[in-house]
Design a protein around this motif. Sequence first.
Motif, PDB file in Angstrom:
ATOM      1  N   PHE A 253       1.024  -1.190  -0.102  1.00 54.87           N
ATOM      2  CA  PHE A 253       0.066  -0.121   0.034  1.00 54.87           C
ATOM      3  C   PHE A 253       0.828   1.157  -0.235  1.00 54.87           C
ATOM      4  O   PHE A 253       0.284   2.446  -0.481  1.00 54.87           O
ATOM      5  CB  PHE A 253      -0.963  -0.259   1.197  1.00 54.87           C
ATOM      6  CG  PHE A 253      -1.970   0.916   1.363  1.00 54.87           C
ATOM      7  CD1 PHE A 253      -2.769   1.336   0.227  1.00 54.87           C
ATOM      8  CD2 PHE A 253      -2.170   1.749   2.531  1.00 54.87           C
ATOM      9  CE1 PHE A 253      -3.789   2.662   0.482  1.00 54.87           C
ATOM     10  CE2 PHE A 253      -3.143   2.799   2.821  1.00 54.87           C
ATOM     11  CZ  PHE A 253      -3.954   2.821   1.524  1.00 54.87           C
TER      12      PHE A 253
ATOM     13  N   GLY B 193      -7.112  -0.263  -1.526  1.00 55.43           N
ATOM     14  CA  GLY B 193      -6.929  -1.628  -1.948  1.00 55.43           C
ATOM     15  C   GLY B 193      -5.468  -1.979  -2.991  1.00 55.43           C
ATOM     16  O   GLY B 193      -5.158  -2.826  -3.530  1.00 55.43           O
TER      17      GLY B 193
ATOM     18  N   ASP C  31      -2.663  -4.924  -3.546  1.00 56.37           N
ATOM     19  CA  ASP C  31      -2.307  -5.802  -4.578  1.00 56.37           C
ATOM     20  C   ASP C  31      -1.375  -5.190  -5.624  1.00 56.37           C
ATOM     21  O   ASP C  31      -0.729  -6.198  -6.007  1.00 56.37           O
ATOM     22  CB  ASP C  31      -3.826  -5.981  -5.502  1.00 56.37           C
ATOM     23  CG  ASP C  31      -5.025  -6.442  -4.456  1.00 56.37           C
ATOM     24  OD1 ASP C  31      -4.876  -7.598  -3.549  1.00 56.37           O
ATOM     25  OD2 ASP C  31      -6.029  -6.376  -4.669  1.00 56.37           O
TER      26      ASP C  31
HETATM   27  N1  ASP Z   1      -4.987  -1.350   3.721  1.00 52.92           N
HETATM   28  C1  ASP Z   1      -5.450  -0.475   2.404  1.00 52.92           C
HETATM   29  C2  ASP Z   1      -6.734  -0.318   2.302  1.00 52.92           C
HETATM   30  O1  ASP Z   1      -7.600  -0.994   2.988  1.00 52.92           O
HETATM   31  C3  ASP Z   1      -4.575  -1.255   1.367  1.00 52.92           C
HETATM   32  C4  ASP Z   1      -4.983  -2.675   0.915  1.00 52.92           C
HETATM   33  O2  ASP Z   1      -5.425  -3.256   1.877  1.00 52.92           O
HETATM   34  O3  ASP Z   1      -4.796  -2.968  -0.416  1.00 52.92           O
HETATM   35  O4  ASP Z   1      -7.317   0.128   1.230  1.00 52.92           O
END
Ligand code: ASP
Length: 422
Positions: A136, A151, A154
């Motif tokens: 991240f 996200g 990934d």
């Molecule tokens: N922790 C971050 C999020 O919740 C990044 C991830 O989990 O991919 O967006």
Amino acid sequence: MARIVMKFGGTSMAGTERIRRVARIVQRQQAAGHEVAVVVSAMAGETNRLVQFADEAQAIHDPAEYDVVVASGEQVTAGLLAMHLQSIGSKARSWLGWQLPVRTDDAHAKARIEGIDSDAVLASMAAGEIAVIPGFRGVSPQGRVTTLGRGGSDTSAVAVAAAVKADRCDIYTDVDGVYTTDPRIVAKAQKLKYVTYEEMLELASVGSKVLQTRSVSLAMKEGVRVQVLSSFIEDDAPAADTIPGTMIVSDEELEGIEMERQLITGIAADKNEAKITLTRIADRPGAVAQIFGPLAAANINVDMIIQNIAKDKGETDVTFTVPGADLARTQALLEAQKEAIGYYRMIADSKVAKISVVGVGMKSHAGVAATMFRSLADRGINIQAISTSEIKVSVLIDEDETELAVRVLHSAYELDAKDEAA
Ligand code: ASP
Ligand code: MG
């Protein structure tokens, strides 16, 4: 021996028991003789919690300090996983941003990765140490912490896999693979063994939220082989090397594996679209540019567009879709441009769904769209807009008919699993 990057999402890292299980899964990969790096997310819910604290501190964030706050959840899980690995007898250490620089631009909260300096981590992995890397986050040219967008871990994992030239990037998550459609809608949905990057991109962009879309584009660009698989497994579950999940690979690799592709690979539904119609627009050069210019400038993604041929008086209606989250902004922009565009009425409808059938198989087959339209018509489902690409046909329908449409199409393209008993 192979070099494997493993990634664990927030649900897999939520709490001591789960991290302990992740440690065992990681240790098993190493015991199989592989060099291993692990990319982790923050514990489920943690990033939301941090965002809320930032919101409470400032109405308009200092972007750099926002990233300092929200990036912290991944530091905690990276350290904890290294500790759990050590507790069960593995050599492991964490790698933070000044030790394994994930270089990004300075677009805080949505930074893009420019490169990863991986020499030190490679040497450590070669010496049998498991590398644990917080996802991240990255570091800007000014040396400040950045994050990659929600996200984003990934994408971190795929970038690390590209940098260390991994043989495979295994993304462990709370589903056990990519399915022909959402199994909550169609019980007979089947897990796909393979899907191509292009298909995965189309599926991700139309509502199948298994991976962050950017991670798939990056994997395609860098040729990283990605497997999606479940982290909720027993200790005696089949090893990741036997591909229990879904492999995302190139067209060429797939051709070598499966001679006959299914016509359609998957069906996705996206309820987050909204439809706008502008009536009685002058049918003259520049009229449409007048509508979409301001939307593009405001970074609003227009997806489907229909313009009818002009009726009497040289006027026509234009219908298009935008993400539901951008509907209010779009309406405000178009309202402000009413004179300049010269439309009569603006009609907005957010109770629509976009249903897409996706598959590389349709490149070489006619009739995919015809089957779709006929199957929907037979059930009395009205199509409000259509768009196509080389490997996708999408239609816009009434949101209430989403589940029915998905079921009907899943059967029409013969994707339903056969009864075991038969
Ligand atoms: N922790 C971050 C999020 O919740 C990044 C991830 O989990 O991919 O967006
Ligand atoms: Mg995720």
